[in-house]
Design a protein around this motif. Structure first.
Motif, PDB file in Angstrom:
ATOM      1  N   ASN B 143      -3.585   9.255   4.637  1.00  0.00           N
ATOM      2  CA  ASN B 143      -3.215   9.349   3.235  1.00  0.00           C
ATOM      3  C   ASN B 143      -2.508   8.066   2.780  1.00  0.00           C
ATOM      4  O   ASN B 143      -2.664   7.642   1.635  1.00  0.00           O
ATOM      5  CB  ASN B 143      -2.282  10.540   3.002  1.00  0.00           C
ATOM      6  N   CYS B 144      -1.716   7.479   3.685  1.00  0.00           N
ATOM      7  CA  CYS B 144      -0.947   6.284   3.316  1.00  0.00           C
ATOM      8  C   CYS B 144      -1.488   5.026   4.004  1.00  0.00           C
ATOM      9  O   CYS B 144      -1.495   3.954   3.402  1.00  0.00           O
ATOM     10  CB  CYS B 144       0.523   6.454   3.690  1.00  0.00           C
ATOM     11  N   HIS B 145      -1.873   5.157   5.252  1.00  0.00           N
ATOM     12  CA  HIS B 145      -2.334   3.989   6.026  1.00  0.00           C
ATOM     13  C   HIS B 145      -3.842   3.920   6.036  1.00  0.00           C
ATOM     14  O   HIS B 145      -4.497   4.894   6.383  1.00  0.00           O
ATOM     15  CB  HIS B 145      -1.815   4.069   7.460  1.00  0.00           C
ATOM     16  N   THR B 146      -4.408   2.784   5.681  1.00  0.00           N
ATOM     17  CA  THR B 146      -3.722   1.582   5.253  1.00  0.00           C
ATOM     18  C   THR B 146      -3.950   1.317   3.774  1.00  0.00           C
ATOM     19  O   THR B 146      -3.749   0.204   3.286  1.00  0.00           O
ATOM     20  CB  THR B 146      -4.242   0.375   6.051  1.00  0.00           C
ATOM     21  N   GLY B 147      -4.295   2.393   3.058  1.00  0.00           N
ATOM     22  CA  GLY B 147      -4.551   2.216   1.638  1.00  0.00           C
ATOM     23  C   GLY B 147      -3.316   1.864   0.846  1.00  0.00           C
ATOM     24  O   GLY B 147      -3.376   1.102  -0.118  1.00  0.00           O
ATOM     25  N   ILE B 148      -2.164   2.446   1.216  1.00  0.00           N
ATOM     26  CA  ILE B 148      -0.934   2.207   0.461  1.00  0.00           C
ATOM     27  C   ILE B 148       0.021   1.325   1.268  1.00  0.00           C
ATOM     28  O   ILE B 148       0.640   0.420   0.728  1.00  0.00           O
ATOM     29  CB  ILE B 148      -0.261   3.556   0.096  1.00  0.00           C
ATOM     30  N   PHE B 149       0.134   1.607   2.570  1.00  0.00           N
ATOM     31  CA  PHE B 149       1.054   0.850   3.423  1.00  0.00           C
ATOM     32  C   PHE B 149       0.312   0.275   4.627  1.00  0.00           C
ATOM     33  O   PHE B 149      -0.539   0.958   5.208  1.00  0.00           O
ATOM     34  CB  PHE B 149       2.179   1.756   3.948  1.00  0.00           C
ATOM     35  N   GLN B 150       0.649  -0.951   4.976  1.00  0.00           N
ATOM     36  CA  GLN B 150       0.161  -1.520   6.230  1.00  0.00           C
ATOM     37  C   GLN B 150       0.848  -0.811   7.390  1.00  0.00           C
ATOM     38  O   GLN B 150       1.938  -0.270   7.242  1.00  0.00           O
ATOM     39  CB  GLN B 150       0.454  -3.022   6.295  1.00  0.00           C
ATOM     40  N   MET B 151       0.219  -0.855   8.541  1.00  0.00           N
ATOM     41  CA  MET B 151       0.794  -0.169   9.707  1.00  0.00           C
ATOM     42  C   MET B 151       1.751  -1.073  10.461  1.00  0.00           C
ATOM     43  O   MET B 151       1.735  -1.126  11.689  1.00  0.00           O
ATOM     44  CB  MET B 151      -0.332   0.292  10.625  1.00  0.00           C
ATOM     45  N   GLN B 152       2.537  -1.811   9.717  1.00  0.00           N
ATOM     46  CA  GLN B 152       3.499  -2.698  10.362  1.00  0.00           C
ATOM     47  C   GLN B 152       4.731  -2.767   9.478  1.00  0.00           C
ATOM     48  O   GLN B 152       4.617  -3.041   8.276  1.00  0.00           O
ATOM     49  CB  GLN B 152       2.899  -4.103  10.528  1.00  0.00           C
ATOM     50  N   ALA B 153       5.884  -2.475  10.061  1.00  0.00           N
ATOM     51  CA  ALA B 153       7.105  -2.451   9.258  1.00  0.00           C
ATOM     52  C   ALA B 153       7.360  -3.821   8.659  1.00  0.00           C
ATOM     53  O   ALA B 153       7.302  -4.840   9.352  1.00  0.00           O
ATOM     54  CB  ALA B 153       8.288  -2.025  10.125  1.00  0.00           C
ATOM     55  N   GLY B 154       7.627  -3.855   7.369  1.00  0.00           N
ATOM     56  CA  GLY B 154       7.938  -5.117   6.701  1.00  0.00           C
ATOM     57  C   GLY B 154       6.729  -5.908   6.260  1.00  0.00           C
ATOM     58  O   GLY B 154       6.871  -6.996   5.712  1.00  0.00           O
ATOM     59  N   ALA B 155       5.523  -5.371   6.498  1.00  0.00           N
ATOM     60  CA  ALA B 155       4.320  -6.122   6.134  1.00  0.00           C
ATOM     61  C   ALA B 155       4.041  -6.045   4.637  1.00  0.00           C
ATOM     62  O   ALA B 155       3.320  -6.886   4.110  1.00  0.00           O
ATOM     63  CB  ALA B 155       3.121  -5.589   6.912  1.00  0.00           C
ATOM     64  N   ASP B 156       4.603  -5.032   3.964  1.00  0.00           N
ATOM     65  CA  ASP B 156       4.336  -4.878   2.533  1.00  0.00           C
ATOM     66  C   ASP B 156       5.520  -5.393   1.724  1.00  0.00           C
ATOM     67  O   ASP B 156       6.669  -5.094   2.051  1.00  0.00           O
ATOM     68  CB  ASP B 156       4.103  -3.398   2.202  1.00  0.00           C
ATOM     69  N   PRO B 157       5.242  -6.129   0.655  1.00  0.00           N
ATOM     70  CA  PRO B 157       6.340  -6.610  -0.215  1.00  0.00           C
ATOM     71  C   PRO B 157       6.783  -5.518  -1.176  1.00  0.00           C
ATOM     72  O   PRO B 157       6.478  -5.545  -2.362  1.00  0.00           O
ATOM     73  CB  PRO B 157       5.704  -7.799  -0.941  1.00  0.00           C
ATOM     74  N   ILE B 158       7.509  -4.526  -0.648  1.00  0.00           N
ATOM     75  CA  ILE B 158       7.924  -3.385  -1.470  1.00  0.00           C
ATOM     76  C   ILE B 158       9.161  -3.778  -2.282  1.00  0.00           C
ATOM     77  O   ILE B 158      10.135  -4.300  -1.734  1.00  0.00           O
ATOM     78  CB  ILE B 158       8.254  -2.176  -0.571  1.00  0.00           C
TER      79      ILE B 158
END
Lengths: 108, 193
Positions: B143-158
Motif C-alpha cells: 500500500n505504501c512501498h514503494t508507491g508512496i515511500f521508498q524502502m529506506q529510512a530517510g530516502a524521501d524528502p518528507i
C-alpha cells in the motif's frame, strides 16, 4: 414596545434562516458527478469510509480495487454494474446491490 | 424613532442574526420537524431494475435486510485527545474487527513491529518516530512501498508542507487517519506530550 416586537420578529426570522446541516465524518468521499446525461442532477454519491474500515482492513480495497487517492478512479454506475469498483462487493451478494431501491444509500 | 440609536439598532440586528444563525439547526428541527428527504428523481431507466437475490422466493426483493446503524457504532468508538476516532485503540481493544479479505478464509497480512526514527539534520527536536506496527495491522506493505515511500529510512524528502498537501504521510493522515495538524507529539516524539 413596538420596537421590542420588531426585534423579536427579527430574531424569529433569523432563527428560521436555512442553515447548512453538515453531518460528514472524517474520510467521507463525495464523488462529484461528471455525467452530462439525463438525471445528472441527482445528488452525488458519498462514500462513508468509516463504515467500511470498521469491517475491512485497508488492503481489502487498496490498491487492488481503489487507488489511494480520491478522484483517481473513474467510478461510474456502468462500471459498478459490471462488478468493478463498488460493484466488487455491492452486487446484492456480499453487500446491498445497486438497485432502484438503494439509490439513496449512496446518493444522499 | 430617533436617529441617535441607529448604531445600537445595527448592533442588535447583527447580534440577532448571529444568535439566530447559531441556534438555527436545533430550533429548525424543533419547529419544522425532521428535514425532508430528497425525492427520487424520475429519470430514464439506465440500468436493470433489479437483480433478485433469491430467484424463486424473491424474498430479498420484498424484504431488504435491516440496515445497521453504522453511525451509532462509530460514535461508540474511543476518541483521541484531539477529538477524532482512535482507530488504533478501537482495533487493539477488539471494538472493531475488520476482516482481512472478502473470502472467509482470508488471512491477516503479517504485522511488522519496527520503529523508524527520522531525525532532521538541523532540528533534532523534531525527531519523528514512525511505528510500523499500527500501520501494518491494517495496511499491507505494497500500500505504501514503494508507491508512496521508498524502502529506506530517510530516502524521501518528507516535509510538513508536502504532508499537508496530501503527499507521503498526508496521503492518509488528514483525509482518513488522524490530522497531523491536531497531534504533533504523536509523530514528533521528542516534543512534550
Amino acid at each position: 414596545m413596538r420596537q421590542a416586537a420588531l426585534w423579536l420578529a427579527l430574531l424569529v426570522l433569523a432563527t428560521l434562516l436555512p442553515a447548512a446541516q453538515v453531518s460528514a465524518e472524517q474520510g467521507d468521499i463525495v464523488f462529484t458527478r461528471s455525467s452530462k446525461e439525463e438525471g445528472a442532477d441527482y445528488p452525488p454519491a458519498t462514500f462513508p469510509h468509516y463504515v467500511h474500515r470498521m469491517q475491512f482492513k485497508c488492503y481489502v480495497c487498496h490498491d487492488a480495487i481503489f487507488k489511494m487517492k480520491a478522484g483517481a478512479d473513474k467510478v461510474s454506475m456502468d462500471a459498478i454494474d459490471k462488478g468493478k469498483f463498488c460493484g466488487t462487493c455491492h452486487n446484492a451478494t456480499i453487500a446491498f446491490g445497486p438497485t432502484f431501491e438503494s439509490c439513496q444509500r449512496c446518493h444522499k | 424613532m430617533s436617529v441617535r440609536f441607529w448604531r445600537v439598532r445595527a448592533l442588535a440586528m447583527l447580534l440577532a442574526l448571529f444568535v439566530g444563525g447559531c441556534t438555527a439547526p436545533p430550533l429548525l428541527t424543533a419547529v419544522l420537524g425532521p428535514p425532508l428527504k430528497p425525492l427520487p428523481v424520475a429519470g430514464r431507466l439506465r440500468r436493470p431494475v433489479y437483480k433478485p437475490y433469491h430467484e424463486e422466493t424473491m424474498t430479498y426483493n420484498l424484504v431488504p435486510p435491516p440496515k445497521a446503524d453504522w453511525h451509532a457504532k462509530l460514535k461508540a468508538l474511543p476518541l483521541t485527545a484531539a477529538g477524532g476516532t482512535d482507530w488504533v485503540k478501537a482495533l487493539n481493544e477488539n471494538l472493531i474487527k475488520p476482516k482481512p479479505g472478502l473470502d472467509a478464509k482470508a488471512e491477516d497480512e503479517p504485522v511488522m513491529d519496527l520503529d523508524v526514527v527520522l531525525t532532521p539534520k538541523d532540528a533534532p527536536d523534531f525527531k519523528v518516530t514512525y511505528p510500523h506496527k499500527p500501520h501494518t495491522q491494517i495496511l499491507s506493505c505494497d500500500n505504501c512501498h514503494t508507491g508512496i515511500f521508498q524502502m529506506q529510512a530517510g530516502a524521501d524528502p518528507i516535509t510538513m508542507e508536502k504532508i499537508f498537501a496530501g503527499e507521503y504521510c498526508g496521503r492518509c493522515h488528514g483525509p482518513v487517519a488522524f490530522d497531523p495538524a491536531s497531534a504533533c507529539p504523536r509523530c514528533h516524539t521528542a516534543m512534550p506530550q
